[in-house]
Design an enzyme around this catalytic site. Structure first.
Site, PDB file in Angstrom:
ATOM      1  N   SER A   1     -13.517  -4.002  -2.025  1.00 17.59           N
ATOM      2  CA  SER A   1     -12.978  -3.249  -3.146  1.00 17.59           C
ATOM      3  C   SER A   1     -14.033  -3.142  -4.249  1.00 17.59           C
ATOM      4  O   SER A   1     -15.151  -2.690  -3.994  1.00 17.59           O
ATOM      5  CB  SER A   1     -11.677  -3.896  -3.640  1.00 17.59           C
ATOM      6  OG  SER A   1     -10.962  -3.022  -4.470  1.00 17.59           O
TER       7      SER A   1
ATOM      8  N   HIS B   1      -5.050  -3.513   1.974  1.00 18.86           N
ATOM      9  CA  HIS B   1      -6.347  -3.397   1.308  1.00 18.86           C
ATOM     10  C   HIS B   1      -7.077  -4.735   1.379  1.00 18.86           C
ATOM     11  O   HIS B   1      -6.528  -5.789   1.041  1.00 18.86           O
ATOM     12  CB  HIS B   1      -6.124  -2.990  -0.147  1.00 18.86           C
ATOM     13  CG  HIS B   1      -7.385  -2.784  -0.932  1.00 18.86           C
ATOM     14  ND1 HIS B   1      -8.461  -2.079  -0.455  1.00 18.86           N
ATOM     15  CD2 HIS B   1      -7.734  -3.185  -2.188  1.00 18.86           C
ATOM     16  CE1 HIS B   1      -9.414  -2.053  -1.367  1.00 18.86           C
ATOM     17  NE2 HIS B   1      -8.992  -2.726  -2.429  1.00 18.86           N
TER      18      HIS B   1
END
Length: 496
Positions: free
Chosen positions: A308, A442
């Site tokens: 991320s 994620h």
């Protein structure tokens, strides 16, 4: 009636048992509303304030605290509730025809596996490189040609391409990332109790920071520097170096500009964004490894990874520090493996994707100079396919998520497919991988679909044992009307 109640209690009991996060799933962080404990055999570790993850090792850990945010949460946090294990796309499938040039799902290598250590792409010499004209030059709605100099001359050799890399690095620092400082006057280090302590001195100021080293075997093990903590499985024989990148440059919010040890050394007004400062920190870790054999790490076999926001940082570190042998950005999206121009195009198609105009309002990852260009990226003489190209011909394995619209599923695929042409020109396709799959949260590594790929890259470029395919261009998403050829209107030269 008793049977119905008993069944309901069994369902509730089963739900309680399941109220733990699984391997590589999120287990905490600011804004997280899902489980805070991990299944047996996994521990919840902190990658950053926004994301905690279940990693193999140890027993169930106590629930980590999730402090309330002191600033408004960013617009791109990890999911605030656990998504289904195999989520559908977040937008309806495109109704337009499939791409005219669909990517191969996993093309075979176009050249045999290397029998010698991978290339290292030393910093290009400025001696015979052409000077770069001032200014932005003419704008370009498509991706700029990585094989044409800013002055219009064509790249015709590997030496030319090194000069072009030097030019692109300078332009990206000038207009987006901020200045990557020259090596400091002094780096000293010591190793004790699995901790590598580093002191950096420059221009009359000094800072100190440390990293922890675990795993590995022998006196010269390969290692992976993990921003925060690794969100990928690191195999036996490879050490993990945990790097607290937030200590070097803060990334709490847009008000974090100029905070951290990098800015204590170079001043709070330094032009570098947080990602450039982190890359500087990685460079100093490698300096220290070179000076400290007691750490047991081979500094020529070092990789870098992050996910991320930290994945964006890993990409920048690989681009700016040529001693990194393997770069593994995971789900980095905009500011990392996505191209600004294609992110904007996705936004124009009505998709909820992070754009350059948005990212500058969220955090300080980029240099303040980028604020002047975020609303007109078509004027920039580069895009992120060229940021990735600064790594060529060194090894790059990009992990992306085909289910997360915000990351720019087409912007990452198109950008990295364009970047791949630079490895192709250098005859180094075996050193490039892009893998975009879905069915996972994620930053939750998809072991079922990507373990073989990851292991192949680590085996070949860190363990140097070979085996497995490392020429990969893979996506599980139909990118609809996106036509890669329209975005990459250049011929790929033979620079071998």
């Amino acid at each position: 009636m008793k049977s119905t109640v008993a069944s309901a209690l069994l369902v509730l009991a089963g739900t309680a048992v399941q109220a733990q996060s699984g391997p590589w799933q999120q287990c905490g962080g600011i804004g997280w509303q899902g489980p805070f404990t991990c299944v047996s055999g996994h521990t919840c570790q902190v990658l950053n304030d926004w994301y905690h993850q279940c990693v193999p090792g140890g027993g169930p850990s106590p629930p980590p605290t999730s402090p309330p945010p002191t600033t408004p949460p960013p617009t791109s946090p990890p999911p605030t509730s656990p998504p289904p294990t195999s989520p559908p796309p977040t937008s309806p499938p495109p109704t337009s025809p499939p791409p005219t040039s669909p990517p191969p799902t996993s093309p075979p290598p176009t050249s045999p596996p290397p029998t010698s250590p991978p290339p290292t792409s030393p910093p290009p010499s400025s001696g015979s490189c052409p000077s770069t004209p001032g200014g932005l030059g003419s704008g370009n709605q498509r991706l700029p040609d990585p094989f044409t100099f800013h002055n219009g001359n064509t790249v015709t050799s590997a030496a030319d391409f090194q000069c072009r890399q030097r030019e692109v690095s300078s332009l990206i620092q000038q207009y987006e990332l901020g200045q990557f400082p020259a090596p400091p006057q002094s780096v000293t280090s010591s190793y004790s109790g699995n901790t590598l302590s580093i002191t950096v001195s420059d221009q009359g100021r000094s800072i100190s920071f440390s990293v922890s080293i675990s795993g590995g075997s022998g006196s010269k093990s390969p290692a992976i520097i993990a921003y925060g903590a690794p969100s990928i499985p690191v195999p036996n024989g490879v050490a993990t170096i945990r790097f607290n990148n937030d200590d070097i440059a803060a990334q709490q919010s847009g008000s974090s500009r100029g905070q951290g040890k990098f800015y204590n050394l170079y001043g709070s007004g330094h032009s570098a964004g947080a990602m450039t400062a982190w890359a500087w920190g990685v460079a100093r870790i490698i300096d220290a490894l070179e000076k400290t054999p007691a750490a047991g790490i081979d500094p020529t076999r070092v990789g870098v990874t992050g996910c991320s926001r930290n994945g964006k940082g890993a990409m920048v570190a690989g681009a700016l520090e040529p001693r990194i042998a393997l770069t593994i950005p995971q789900e980095s999206g905009s500011g990392g493996s996505a191209c600004w121009r294609i992110s904007n195009w996705q936004g124009q198609q009505g998709q909820n994707v992070q754009t350059p105009a948005q990212i500058i309002t969220e955090n300080v990852w980029l240099g303040p100079v980028f604020n002047n260009h975020a609303n007109n990226v078509n004027a920039l003489p580069f895009d992120h396919h060229q940021l990735a190209g600064l790594i060529a011909p060194r090894a790059l394995y990009v992990i992306e998520n085909s289910d997360m619209e915000w990351l720019g599923w087409t912007a990452t695929y198109g950008c990295m497919a364009a970047a791949r042409t630079q490895w192709e020109a250098l005859g180094a396709l075996d050193n490039f991988g892009f893998s975009q799959v879905g069915g996972n949260q994620h930053c939750s590594f998809n072991s079922g679909k990507q373990s073989a790929e990851l292991n192949a890259f680590i085996n070949k470029f860190l363990l140097q044992s070979g085996g497995g395919t490392t020429s990969i261009l893979r996506t599980e998403r139909n990118h609809g009307s996106f036509n890669l050829a329209e975005w990459t209107p250049w011929n790929v030269p033979n620079l071998r």
